[in-house]
Design an enzyme around this catalytic site. Structure first.
Site, mmCIF file in Angstrom:
data_model
loop_
_atom_site.group_PDB
_atom_site.id
_atom_site.type_symbol
_atom_site.label_atom_id
_atom_site.label_comp_id
_atom_site.label_asym_id
_atom_site.label_seq_id
_atom_site.Cartn_x
_atom_site.Cartn_y
_atom_site.Cartn_z
ATOM 1 N N LYS A 22 1.267 -1.414 0.426
ATOM 2 C CA LYS A 22 0.422 0.092 0.039
ATOM 3 C C LYS A 22 0.475 0.911 -0.096
ATOM 4 O O LYS A 22 1.604 1.461 0.793
ATOM 5 C CB LYS A 22 -0.637 -0.430 0.936
ATOM 6 C CG LYS A 22 -1.511 0.718 1.384
ATOM 7 C CD LYS A 22 -2.450 1.090 2.924
ATOM 8 C CE LYS A 22 -3.205 2.845 2.911
ATOM 9 N NZ LYS A 22 -4.474 2.459 4.003
ATOM 10 N N ASP A 37 -2.583 9.743 3.695
ATOM 11 C CA ASP A 37 -4.007 9.539 4.195
ATOM 12 C C ASP A 37 -4.838 10.821 4.962
ATOM 13 O O ASP A 37 -4.159 10.506 5.999
ATOM 14 C CB ASP A 37 -3.996 8.283 5.022
ATOM 15 C CG ASP A 37 -5.767 8.100 4.357
ATOM 16 O OD1 ASP A 37 -6.329 8.576 4.464
ATOM 17 O OD2 ASP A 37 -6.070 6.794 5.836
ATOM 18 N N ARG A 56 -7.866 -0.298 0.762
ATOM 19 C CA ARG A 56 -8.479 -1.919 0.464
ATOM 20 C C ARG A 56 -9.224 -1.542 -0.988
ATOM 21 O O ARG A 56 -8.593 -2.366 -2.237
ATOM 22 C CB ARG A 56 -10.088 -2.304 0.849
ATOM 23 C CG ARG A 56 -10.421 -1.502 1.282
ATOM 24 C CD ARG A 56 -11.504 -1.440 2.397
ATOM 25 N NE ARG A 56 -10.909 -1.297 3.699
ATOM 26 C CZ ARG A 56 -11.396 -1.255 4.614
ATOM 27 N NH1 ARG A 56 -13.118 -2.396 5.320
ATOM 28 N NH2 ARG A 56 -10.906 -1.285 6.026
ATOM 29 N N ASP A 98 1.253 6.467 5.883
ATOM 30 C CA ASP A 98 0.655 5.149 5.322
ATOM 31 C C ASP A 98 1.034 4.872 3.442
ATOM 32 O O ASP A 98 0.738 3.672 3.354
ATOM 33 C CB ASP A 98 -0.388 6.299 5.036
ATOM 34 C CG ASP A 98 -1.742 4.777 4.539
ATOM 35 O OD1 ASP A 98 -1.815 4.088 5.558
ATOM 36 O OD2 ASP A 98 -3.186 4.886 4.078
ATOM 37 N N GLU A 142 -9.453 3.595 1.843
ATOM 38 C CA GLU A 142 -8.726 3.664 0.490
ATOM 39 C C GLU A 142 -7.909 2.753 0.518
ATOM 40 O O GLU A 142 -7.300 2.845 -0.816
ATOM 41 C CB GLU A 142 -8.404 5.062 0.730
ATOM 42 C CG GLU A 142 -7.237 5.232 1.295
ATOM 43 C CD GLU A 142 -6.532 5.394 2.712
ATOM 44 O OE1 GLU A 142 -7.778 5.631 3.122
ATOM 45 O OE2 GLU A 142 -5.527 4.925 2.557
ATOM 46 N N ASP A 167 -11.918 7.094 3.584
ATOM 47 C CA ASP A 167 -11.171 6.734 4.245
ATOM 48 C C ASP A 167 -11.086 5.498 4.580
ATOM 49 O O ASP A 167 -9.406 4.632 4.838
ATOM 50 C CB ASP A 167 -11.010 7.369 6.175
ATOM 51 C CG ASP A 167 -10.404 7.774 6.890
ATOM 52 O OD1 ASP A 167 -9.064 7.508 5.978
ATOM 53 O OD2 ASP A 167 -9.597 7.284 7.082
ATOM 54 N N LYS A 206 -10.203 12.788 8.153
ATOM 55 C CA LYS A 206 -9.006 12.340 9.701
ATOM 56 C C LYS A 206 -10.020 13.194 10.786
ATOM 57 O O LYS A 206 -9.796 14.768 10.175
ATOM 58 C CB LYS A 206 -8.366 12.210 9.646
ATOM 59 C CG LYS A 206 -8.120 10.657 9.052
ATOM 60 C CD LYS A 206 -6.402 9.701 9.266
ATOM 61 C CE LYS A 206 -6.476 8.607 7.961
ATOM 62 N NZ LYS A 206 -7.096 7.547 9.200
HETATM 63 N N1 BES Z 1 -4.642 4.224 7.143
HETATM 64 C C1 BES Z 1 -6.062 3.749 8.055
HETATM 65 C C2 BES Z 1 -5.163 3.580 8.672
HETATM 66 C C3 BES Z 1 -4.107 3.531 10.179
HETATM 67 C C4 BES Z 1 -4.880 4.966 10.743
HETATM 68 C C5 BES Z 1 -2.885 3.477 10.260
HETATM 69 C C6 BES Z 1 -4.522 4.612 12.675
HETATM 70 C C7 BES Z 1 -2.666 3.155 11.444
HETATM 71 C C8 BES Z 1 -2.976 4.152 12.312
HETATM 72 C C9 BES Z 1 -6.814 3.472 7.302
HETATM 73 O O1 BES Z 1 -6.682 3.924 5.532
HETATM 74 C C10 BES Z 1 -7.898 3.765 7.335
HETATM 75 O O2 BES Z 1 -7.911 5.324 7.782
HETATM 76 N N2 BES Z 1 -8.562 3.260 8.318
HETATM 77 C C11 BES Z 1 -9.833 3.176 8.118
HETATM 78 C C12 BES Z 1 -10.967 2.308 7.668
HETATM 79 C C13 BES Z 1 -12.872 2.644 8.168
HETATM 80 C C14 BES Z 1 -12.782 3.651 8.001
HETATM 81 C C15 BES Z 1 -13.064 1.806 7.903
HETATM 82 C C16 BES Z 1 -9.774 2.790 10.091
HETATM 83 O O3 BES Z 1 -9.308 2.400 10.184
HETATM 84 O O4 BES Z 1 -10.076 4.362 10.625
HETATM 85 ZN ZN ZN Z 2 -4.775 5.033 4.653
HETATM 86 MN MN MN Z 3 -7.761 6.283 5.680
#
Ligand code: BES
Ligand code: ZN
Ligand code: MN
Length: 499
Positions: free
Chosen positions: A270, A275, A356, A293, A354, A352, A282
């Site tokens: 990835k 992000d 996947r 990210d 994204e 968010d 966020k």
């Molecule tokens: N890059 C983030 C995951 C992340 C968040 C990694 C905090 C490390 C610390 C990912 O893209 C994301 O935002 N995932 C969301 C998914 C949710 C919207 C289903 C998450 O984990 O909040």
């Molecule tokens: Zn992300």
């Molecule tokens: Mn995200």
């Protein structure tokens, strides 16, 4: 930092400093006892006076020790022998470099008696290199002047010798592996620590090309038009809000000759260079850390560098979908439906989620190489951090043999993972009334698992594993910085596969 091995009695090594160990419970190691005899009891005196009690992290330096060719002997506290594991070993190495004296650049370790439970001499050599290199690593290329003064331990031109009583090829192998893995990890760390305005998708592509030139990898970089032509509508939907053009990077390392580029291991990383969450923005706290990210992408590049340096007899293909996730008038909106390269449609309920969306198209693409195994590496979910913290990476796979192999490599490398479920009972959460699937499950409900289940829909009948490194790729707070994980795990996995 340079490393070598020497077969000799430690006292005959002419270095700025010779390091020997002292355990808290056992007292002097065999080499410490030897030095004690030669010096007429200098080590015993340091122990008896209470200066060197063997406490973990303590270092006492003896100057001009009689009968010893080195200018100094550093007595290094190794703690209780029963607790002397991977972590204590790495700490002892770092403590030695920190404490052996500002005048030391040439440092010899009488290592044979710093035995770590269940670990071989080869492991010892490799772990010493990894610990010393990690100790000296800094990310200060964007500071306007050299912040550390010339003789700070991290800046010194270290030359480190591993002393063994007799010639042992395993030590040289360990050193070589340690150096290659350190070089890979440092590339991963450097890219991770660079900010989003420097480490853009195109910057990653330029780094990939450079790696290709230096190490003889075949590198292809696709731009937006080519990504469109491949039909990667899911990946491209993440780029809509950003002014940075996306890149799709493919790197091939061919370590097996003959039979063309057959049965490669595929590494898919990835590469979100920042992000923000997109329209599903966020919250502000620690948002800067979303520059990390792209650590999955960095891991692919770092691992390929290590593999190429070790000249492993294995084929590896690295695939990196990279872009920014930003809000704007042209950004993808919650509720938008996109078509992935596989033809499956996706309702983007949360912009968010994204990672996947970019990975699914890369997973579809990489199947054209008929890989022996596909491993994706992604800072995918905050939920994985909730589940496993900063200790283990999350490992998801329906393939027991592949999962077992990866867990074994993780344990051997001291870069651990914990297996999590991906069974179809979780798939219900991804149902959509309007598309083939939604991109999120239920809030607060197995978020790391449903993310893996989303990816599983794009790798039917493939040997596939997913590593969620959201908790392990970097540290926050005062020690903020990329860790270089899981380069050691993946390199070990490929070393084992190539053997
Ligand atoms: N890059 C983030 C995951 C992340 C968040 C990694 C905090 C490390 C610390 C990912 O893209 C994301 O935002 N995932 C969301 C998914 C949710 C919207 C289903 C998450 O984990 O909040
Ligand atoms: Zn992300
Ligand atoms: Mn995200």
């Amino acid at each position: 930092m340079e490393f070598n091995t020497k077969a000799a009695s430690p006292e005959t090594i002419k270095a700025d400093c010779l390091a020997v160990g002292v355990f808290e419970d056992l007292g002097m190691t065999a080499s410490a006892r030897r030095i004690d005899r030669l010096t007429g009891g200098a080590v015993r005196a340091a122990v008896a006076s209470g200066d060197m009690g063997g406490k973990r992290g303590s270092v006492v330096v003896l100057r001009d020790p009689a009968g010893v060719a080195s200018a100094r002997v550093a007595l290094v506290g190794l703690g209780k022998s029963g607790d002397f594991g991977d972590k204590a070993f790495a700490e002892a190495v770092a403590a030695t470099l920190r404490g052996c004296g500002a005048g030391v650049a040439q440092l010899a370790f009488a290592l044979s008696d710093w035995k770590v439970k269940g670990r071989s001499a080869q492991w010892n050599a490799r772990a010493l290199v990894l610990a010393a290199r990690a100790f000296a690593f800094r990310s200060d290329e964007l500071k306007s002047k050299d912040p550390a003064n010339g003789d700070a331990p991290a800046n010194r031109k270290w030359r480190i010798t591993l002393v063994a009583d007799k010639r042992d090829r395993a030590l040289d192998t360990g050193l070589r592996q340690g150096e290659a893995i350190s070089n890979g990890m440092e590339l991963t760390k450097r890219l991770g620590n660079l900010p989003g305005n420097v480490c853009t998708p195109d910057y990653l592509a330029v780094q990939a090309r450079k790696l290709g030139r230096e190490w003889g990898l075949k590198v292809q970089v696709f731009d937006r038009r080519q990504i469109e032509a491949l039909g990667m509508g899911s990946f491209l939907s993440v780029t809509n809000g950003s002014v940075q053009p996306p890149r799709f990077i493919v790197l091939r390392y061919q370590g097996r000759t003959g039979a063309g580029f057959a049965d490669p291991v595929a590494l898919v990383g990835k590469g979100i260079t920042f992000d923000s969450g997109g329209i599903s923005l966020k919250p502000g706290a620690a948002m800067d850390e979303m520059k990390y990210d792209m650590c999955g992408a960095g891991t692919v590049l770092g691992t390929l560098r290590a593999v190429a340096e070790l000249k492993l007899k294995i084929n590896v293909v690295g695939v990196i979908p990279t872009c920014e996730n930003m809000p704007s008038g042209s950004a993808t909106k919650p509720g938008d439906i996109v078509t992935s390269m596989s033809g499956q449609t996706i309702e983007v309920l949360n912009t968010d989620a994204e990672g996947r969306l970019v990975l699914c198209d890369a997973l579809t693409y990489v199947q054209r190489f008929k890989p022996a195994a596909i491993i994706d590496i992604a800072t995918l979910t905050g939920a994985c951090v909730v589940a496993l913290g900063n200790v283990h990476s999350g490992l998801f796979s329906k393939d027991d043999a592949l999962a077992t192999e990866l867990l074994a490599a993780a344990g051997a490398a001291g870069d651990t993972a914990w297996r999590m479920p991906v069974d179809d009972d979780y798939q219900d959460q991804l149902k959509s009334n309007f598309a083939d699937m939604a991109n999120i499950g239920l809030p607060g409900n197995a978020g790391a698992v449903t993310a893996a289940c989303f990816l599983a829909r794009f790798v039917k009948d493939q040997r596939w594993a997913h590593l969620d490194i959201a908790g392990t790729a970097w540290r926050g707070g005062a020690a903020k910085g990329a860790t270089g994980r899981p380069v050691p795990m993946l390199t070990e996995f490929l070393i084992q596969r190539a053997a």
